[in-house]
Enzyme design. Structure first.
Site, short mmCIF file in Angstrom:
data_model
loop_
_atom_site.label_atom_id
_atom_site.label_comp_id
_atom_site.label_asym_id
_atom_site.label_seq_id
_atom_site.Cartn_x
_atom_site.Cartn_y
_atom_site.Cartn_z
N SER A 1 0.92 -1.06 -0.19
CA SER A 1 -0.06 0.03 -0.04
C SER A 1 0.93 1.19 -0.04
O SER A 1 1.92 1.16 0.66
CB SER A 1 -0.79 0.01 1.31
OG SER A 1 -1.59 1.21 1.38
N TYR B 1 -2.05 -1.04 10.57
CA TYR B 1 -2.19 -1.34 9.14
C TYR B 1 -1.13 -0.99 8.35
O TYR B 1 -0.46 -1.62 7.68
CB TYR B 1 -3.60 -0.87 8.54
CG TYR B 1 -3.80 -0.86 7.20
CD1 TYR B 1 -4.35 -2.12 6.64
CD2 TYR B 1 -3.53 0.24 6.03
CE1 TYR B 1 -4.60 -2.21 5.53
CE2 TYR B 1 -3.49 -0.02 4.87
CZ TYR B 1 -4.02 -1.09 4.46
OH TYR B 1 -4.10 -1.32 3.07
#
Ligand code: NAD
Ligand code: MG
Length: 313
Positions: free
Chosen positions: A205, A218
């Protein structure tokens, strides 16, 4: 043993209505969306997303770039994984999808689209936190697909929490378990079965490089995934297996309204990119197809950034 549902149902195409609203499929996904505030229980369903996301159901055209290959895609029921599944199928691959049992409606819808592409689809539902499921998934995929050439480690968990003081050990452990510990386990099992010329693609990401402070756990897993991708790539290259990553920016998927973002942030989701809009899942698919295909034969340990323009390494 996870159930191997070889799937047969046709014509379940869903129009990417909210994303384009124009009926011009080639334009779908290229318009700015301002989703209404909404919330779903985790993991969220594509069926309930408003507006609907575009997975390339009507637009993705295959060019035989994965003919005869066999692929397992985790989180393949929805979002980015679903777009990758559709693209792989239309490129001629046989596909197995892993997802949580509660996501069966999304998995059934995507399986319907895939079968329209005339390829085999196998559904392997289960929870990646369950060690029995996790440790048998690669073998299940090999049995279903009669071998395995491509593993897409794409399943992910993202829960927004404003302050570290409110971030529980339980959430931190769950996020690391799904996002990175499962990736170690699946990749280890895959190395035992992937042939020379095989490939692993990890979904990292933008958060690995530019973390948001409300996604602390995360973002840390995504940093770990990017690092793991390089060490695994180096090891696997000795066996002729290529390992790479894709780093998406803000993409409109069920991850976001199931506590992935603060609800009030949803209407402006992705508006801070250089293109000024969130991406649609279909816009990720070509990066995965490229990395999985033999055209990427000299691409190893790399990250393809698909983020509409944001600060990146
Ligand atoms: P998504 O919700 O459609 O996909 C995530 C999938 O993860 C779910 O469908 C589910 O099947 C799977 N999953 C979650 N917990 C699981 C568990 N315990 N066991 C088994 N499977 C589990 O959302 P998405 O945005 O398409 O996410 C796909 C990947 O893309 C994730 O790794 C996510 O971190 C990454 N990503 C997404 C964005 C974005 O903006 N949407 C940005 C960067 C990276
Ligand atoms: Mg899902």
């Amino acid at each position: 043993m996870a159930e191997n549902n070889s799937h047969h149902s046709a014509g379940q195409e869903t129009a990417p209505d909210g994303a384009s609203g124009t009926g011009q499929q080639e334009r779908a996904g290229k318009e700015r969306i301002s989703p209404p505030e909404q919330r779903q229980p985790e993991p969220g369903l594509d069926q309930e997303l408003r507006p609907k996301a575009d997975h390339g159901e009507h637009s993705y055209k295959g060019r035989d770039r994965l003919t005869g290959k066999r692929a397992l895609i985790t989180g393949g029921d929805s979002g980015i994984g679903a777009a990758v599944a559709i693209a792989f199928a239309r490129e001629g691959a046989k596909v197995a999808l892993a997802y949580l049992p509660s996501e069966q409606p999304d998995a059934d819808a995507i399986a319907g689209v895939l079968e329209d592409a005339g390829v085999e689809v196998h559904l392997l539902p289960g929870d990646l936190r369950d060690r029995n499921y996790r440790d048998s998934l690669i073998d299940e995929a090999v049995a279903a697909l009669d071998g395995l050439d491509i593993l897409v480690n794409n399943a992910g968990k993202q829960i927004s929490v404003e302050s570290l003081e409110d971030l529980s050990d339980e959430q931190i452990e769950a996020t690391f378990d799904v996002n990175i510990f499962a990736m170690f386990a699946l990749s280890r099992a895959a190395l035992r079965v992937l042939p020379e010329g095989g490939s692993i693609i990890n979904t990292t990401s933008i958060q690995a490089f530019d973390p948001s402070d409300h996604l602390m756990d995360y973002a840390a897993t995504k940093g770990a995934i990017s690092n793991f991708t390089k060490s695994l790539a180096s090891q696997a290259a000795k066996k002729g297996i290529r390992v790479n990553a894709v780093a998406p920016g803000p993409i409109w998927t069920p991850l976001q309204p199931s506590d992935g973002q603060p609800i009030e942030a949803l209407p402006k989701f992705g508006h801070d990119t250089w293109l000024g809009r969130a991406g649609q899942p279909v816009e990720l698919a070509p990066a995965y197809v490229f990395l999985a295909s033999d055209e990427a034969s000299y691409v190893v340990g790399s990250t393809v950034h698909v983020n509409g323009g944001k600060n990146q390494p």
